[in-house]
Design an enzyme around this catalytic site. Sequence first.
Site, PDB file in Angstrom:
ATOM      1  N   HIS A 281       0.850  -1.192   0.000  1.00  0.00           N
ATOM      2  CA  HIS A 281       0.000   0.000   0.000  1.00  0.00           C
ATOM      3  C   HIS A 281       0.876   1.229   0.000  1.00  0.00           C
ATOM      4  CE1 HIS A 281      -3.189   2.800   1.105  1.00  0.00           C
ATOM      5  NE2 HIS A 281      -3.993   1.882   0.623  1.00  0.00           N
ATOM      6  N   ASP A 332      -7.987  -5.138  -0.589  1.00  0.00           N
ATOM      7  CA  ASP A 332      -8.454  -6.013  -1.670  1.00  0.00           C
ATOM      8  C   ASP A 332      -8.096  -7.486  -1.467  1.00  0.00           C
ATOM      9  OD1 ASP A 332      -9.709  -4.078  -3.309  1.00  0.00           O
ATOM     10  OD2 ASP A 332      -7.732  -3.288  -3.784  1.00  0.00           O
TER      11      ASP A 332
HETATM   12  N1  COA Z   1       4.011  -7.609  -4.584  1.00  0.00           N
HETATM   13  C1  COA Z   1       5.350  -7.651  -4.643  1.00  0.00           C
HETATM   14  N2  COA Z   1       6.118  -6.593  -4.351  1.00  0.00           N
HETATM   15  C2  COA Z   1       5.507  -5.462  -4.011  1.00  0.00           C
HETATM   16  C3  COA Z   1       4.118  -5.358  -3.934  1.00  0.00           C
HETATM   17  C4  COA Z   1       3.364  -6.486  -4.237  1.00  0.00           C
HETATM   18  N3  COA Z   1       2.044  -6.453  -4.177  1.00  0.00           N
HETATM   19  N4  COA Z   1       3.795  -4.126  -3.557  1.00  0.00           N
HETATM   20  C5  COA Z   1       4.924  -3.457  -3.400  1.00  0.00           C
HETATM   21  N5  COA Z   1       5.970  -4.268  -3.674  1.00  0.00           N
HETATM   22  C6  COA Z   1       7.376  -3.914  -3.625  1.00  0.00           C
HETATM   23  C7  COA Z   1       7.795  -3.301  -4.963  1.00  0.00           C
HETATM   24  O1  COA Z   1       8.249  -4.241  -5.868  1.00  0.00           O
HETATM   25  C8  COA Z   1       8.836  -2.340  -4.516  1.00  0.00           C
HETATM   26  O2  COA Z   1      10.025  -3.058  -4.253  1.00  0.00           O
HETATM   27  P1  COA Z   1      11.436  -2.484  -4.711  1.00  0.00           P
HETATM   28  O3  COA Z   1      11.593  -1.212  -3.944  1.00  0.00           O
HETATM   29  O4  COA Z   1      12.377  -3.577  -4.344  1.00  0.00           O
HETATM   30  O5  COA Z   1      11.318  -2.265  -6.191  1.00  0.00           O
HETATM   31  C9  COA Z   1       8.344  -1.833  -3.165  1.00  0.00           C
HETATM   32  O6  COA Z   1       7.534  -2.890  -2.650  1.00  0.00           O
HETATM   33  C10 COA Z   1       7.516  -0.558  -3.279  1.00  0.00           C
HETATM   34  O7  COA Z   1       6.446  -0.791  -4.210  1.00  0.00           O
HETATM   35  P2  COA Z   1       5.820   0.293  -5.154  1.00  0.00           P
HETATM   36  O8  COA Z   1       5.107  -0.390  -6.269  1.00  0.00           O
HETATM   37  O9  COA Z   1       6.836   1.327  -5.515  1.00  0.00           O
HETATM   38  O10 COA Z   1       4.791   0.959  -4.153  1.00  0.00           O
HETATM   39  P3  COA Z   1       3.647   1.962  -4.560  1.00  0.00           P
HETATM   40  O11 COA Z   1       3.375   2.758  -3.344  1.00  0.00           O
HETATM   41  O12 COA Z   1       3.975   2.704  -5.812  1.00  0.00           O
HETATM   42  O13 COA Z   1       2.422   1.017  -4.928  1.00  0.00           O
HETATM   43  C11 COA Z   1       0.635  -0.466  -4.719  1.00  0.00           C
HETATM   44  C12 COA Z   1       1.437   0.652  -4.035  1.00  0.00           C
HETATM   45  C13 COA Z   1      -0.601  -0.734  -3.873  1.00  0.00           C
HETATM   46  C14 COA Z   1       0.186   0.011  -6.116  1.00  0.00           C
HETATM   47  C15 COA Z   1       1.523  -1.723  -4.822  1.00  0.00           C
HETATM   48  O14 COA Z   1       1.823  -2.181  -3.522  1.00  0.00           O
HETATM   49  C16 COA Z   1       0.871  -2.814  -5.648  1.00  0.00           C
HETATM   50  O15 COA Z   1       0.991  -2.829  -6.868  1.00  0.00           O
HETATM   51  N6  COA Z   1       0.138  -3.770  -4.994  1.00  0.00           N
HETATM   52  C17 COA Z   1      -0.564  -4.804  -5.715  1.00  0.00           C
HETATM   53  C18 COA Z   1      -1.879  -4.272  -6.255  1.00  0.00           C
HETATM   54  C19 COA Z   1      -2.881  -4.034  -5.162  1.00  0.00           C
HETATM   55  O16 COA Z   1      -3.096  -4.889  -4.309  1.00  0.00           O
HETATM   56  N7  COA Z   1      -3.548  -2.887  -5.241  1.00  0.00           N
HETATM   57  C20 COA Z   1      -4.581  -2.532  -4.289  1.00  0.00           C
HETATM   58  C21 COA Z   1      -4.139  -1.380  -3.467  1.00  0.00           C
HETATM   59  S1  COA Z   1      -5.311  -1.053  -2.167  1.00  0.00           S
END
Ligand code: COA
Length: 395
Positions: A281, A332
Amino acid sequence: MFSQTKLEGLRFMDKEENKTGAAAKSPAGLEGVVAAESSIGDVDGMRGVLIYQGLNIHDLAEHSNFEETVFLLWHGRLPKRDELDALRAELASDQKLPDEVLSLMRSFPHDAEPMDSLRTAVSALGFYDRDARDLSREAALRTATRLTAQFPIVVACIERLRKGLEPVEPKAGLNIATNFLYMLKGETPAEREAQIMDACLILHADHELNASTFTARVVAGTLADMYGAVTAAIAALSGPLHGGANTNVMKMLLEIESPERAEEWLKDALAKKKKIMGFGHRVYKTEDPRSFWLRRFSKEMGEAKGETRWFEILERLRQLMFREKKLYPNVDYYSGSAYYMMGIPLDLFTPIFAVSRIAGWTGHILEQYANNRLIRPRAEYVGPRDVPYVPINER
Ligand code: COA
């Protein structure tokens, strides 16, 4: 909006930069930027606390109901009994779709994504709302009430029509959650299923400046009408990084099939650098308080239906993801499995999120209209400059 003191983590262009167009560094994805003042909801990501208008989400999930939560989000306080009755009566009187919108929906392809159908239907609803262009609080509240009443009908209609079934009229006297399940299946739902759906609607109703709510505020900030703002918000919610994740979590469970396969599946997915749906998140660095309730509902529904497999996979994956990535489940993660156990198709999970989030979107739109300033940030230009124009036959 966007007052300098409220923007954290964003370097401002100073006057000179603004004149020359020099770049200001902005955090990727606007992480940490405070982009609006709001009294609607707040997320404390370090402590895992979510409040709506000052009330803790745990108290609301335990004691409130969706209609009362809607009033809270729009008016800033819990309703008195007569106020709640009045809102319920207004919602009931708005529980219908214009014939033209229903006809339009009959023409939608049966294999359309339900979020696309919802977006198109909601946009069309704007044609038939005489209040649509009146942005006064009084008229905008009427539109917000109409949309909140119509969303569950639209989603139920999408499901019925694509299955070649006739829509089911809402039943007088039922709350939104019960009516939604009733219209979806054409039969009165089990009491506990309706209670769980009601709690799910409370839990998803608002989440501060998430991507879809921010979208709604940006559109409302141009003084476009509420239908435009909500239509854009639906589009934002549909993406897999936002509301679309709940459907993808269930797809993942179906792919994993059994708890024994969870570890191998996860190792493979992480090795391929896949994002695991339902984890992580932008704001929460600890457990999302909503997942506390949704985990319970997922477990309870699994046990009630004699199918605990999905919950077991979820729990196994949760432990493994914490071990491997120190990531917690988000809102979710568990919701889809609870809906699945209610017999709801996977691609309706995100529209159900919208049936709830319409309360928060409209609350934020009302707040935006009440104290509006156009939302217009700057981009950090990273392209070339002074590029000569070359005539087409010389390129
Ligand atoms: N699975 C695997 N790794 C994850 C992850 C996930 N669901 N969520 C975050 N990470 C990791 C990223 O790969 C990243 O690692 P790194 O720094 O080694 O590259 C780090 O955690 C930060 O992730 P990032 O995508 O930059 O965070 P964000 O704040 O931009 O994105 C979300 C937040 C929610 C979009 C992201 O966690 C995600 O895509 N989750 C899955 C989709 C989801 O469940 N969405 C519903 C949100 S309520």
